[in-house]
Design a protein around this motif. Structure first.
Motif, mmCIF file in Angstrom:
data_model
loop_
_atom_site.group_PDB
_atom_site.id
_atom_site.type_symbol
_atom_site.label_atom_id
_atom_site.label_comp_id
_atom_site.label_asym_id
_atom_site.label_seq_id
_atom_site.Cartn_x
_atom_site.Cartn_y
_atom_site.Cartn_z
ATOM 1 N N UNK A 107 0.827 -1.208 0.000
ATOM 2 C CA UNK A 107 0.000 0.000 0.000
ATOM 3 C C UNK A 107 0.861 1.257 0.000
ATOM 4 N N UNK A 108 1.912 1.263 0.830
ATOM 5 C CA UNK A 108 2.789 2.423 0.920
ATOM 6 C C UNK A 108 3.522 2.663 -0.394
ATOM 7 N N UNK A 109 3.964 1.594 -1.046
ATOM 8 C CA UNK A 109 4.655 1.744 -2.329
ATOM 9 C C UNK A 109 3.718 2.328 -3.380
ATOM 10 N N UNK A 110 2.481 1.850 -3.428
ATOM 11 C CA UNK A 110 1.518 2.372 -4.399
ATOM 12 C C UNK A 110 1.184 3.828 -4.111
ATOM 13 N N UNK A 111 0.948 4.137 -2.849
ATOM 14 C CA UNK A 111 0.622 5.514 -2.473
ATOM 15 C C UNK A 111 1.776 6.455 -2.790
ATOM 16 N N UNK A 112 2.996 6.043 -2.508
ATOM 17 C CA UNK A 112 4.167 6.888 -2.775
ATOM 18 C C UNK A 112 4.373 7.094 -4.263
ATOM 19 N N UNK A 113 4.222 6.030 -5.043
ATOM 20 C CA UNK A 113 4.422 6.155 -6.497
ATOM 21 C C UNK A 113 3.393 7.089 -7.116
ATOM 22 N N UNK A 114 2.145 6.982 -6.685
ATOM 23 C CA UNK A 114 1.104 7.855 -7.228
ATOM 24 C C UNK A 114 1.313 9.300 -6.801
ATOM 25 N N UNK A 115 1.653 9.506 -5.547
ATOM 26 C CA UNK A 115 1.859 10.867 -5.049
ATOM 27 C C UNK A 115 3.090 11.506 -5.689
ATOM 28 N N UNK A 116 4.168 10.734 -5.837
ATOM 29 C CA UNK A 116 5.388 11.271 -6.445
ATOM 30 C C UNK A 116 5.190 11.648 -7.907
ATOM 31 N N UNK A 117 4.253 10.990 -8.587
ATOM 32 C CA UNK A 117 4.010 11.315 -9.994
ATOM 33 C C UNK A 117 3.026 12.471 -10.154
#
Length: 131
Positions: A107-117
């Motif tokens: 979940x954290x990896x998905x949230x970080x990738x979406x937010x960073x983009x």
């Protein structure tokens, strides 16, 4: 001739009850007189006249699965490919949810990738069902 009786050698006990009363009175005083937030800097914007009552199209629903893939439109998509597809489609805001067995790291990896983009991500919290 001795006018005053000598004190006994035992220690005189200190009564704590009046001290506790004073501490509680001070605690109540400071609780009532202290502000928790600086009111001068509290900004409340309740102007909703610029918003339309029609919300438009719903946000895309993304679900993080247990293996780390993200489901979008019912199909599992790898995270790096998903970010590219969302950016190409012009989507800037999504709802992100998880299945019951999704690890926190996925979940954290998905949230970080979406937010960073640059995609504004809202976590859609769902209640876990217990078998």
């Amino acid at each position: 001739m001795q006018l005053v009786e000598p004190r006994p050698n035992r220690a005189i006990p200190i009564r704590i009850t009046p001290l506790i009363d004073v501490v509680f009175i001070l605690l109540v005083f400071f609780m009532l007189t202290t502000r928790l937030l600086p009111v001068d800097y509290l900004e409340l914007a309740n102007n909703t006249s610029s918003r339309s009552p029609v919300t438009g199209e719903p946000l895309p629903e993304l679900t993080v699965t247990a293996n780390g893939d993200v489901r979008w439109q019912g199909q599992p998509v790898a995270l790096d490919r998903l970010v590219t597809e969302l950016s190409e489609a012009g989507i800037t805001e999504v709802n992100l949810s998880t299945t019951g067995d999704t690890p926190l790291g996925a979940f954290t990896a998905a949230l970080s990738a979406l937010t960073d983009s640059g995609i504004d991500t809202h976590w859609k919290r769902t209640n876990a069902t217990t078998p």
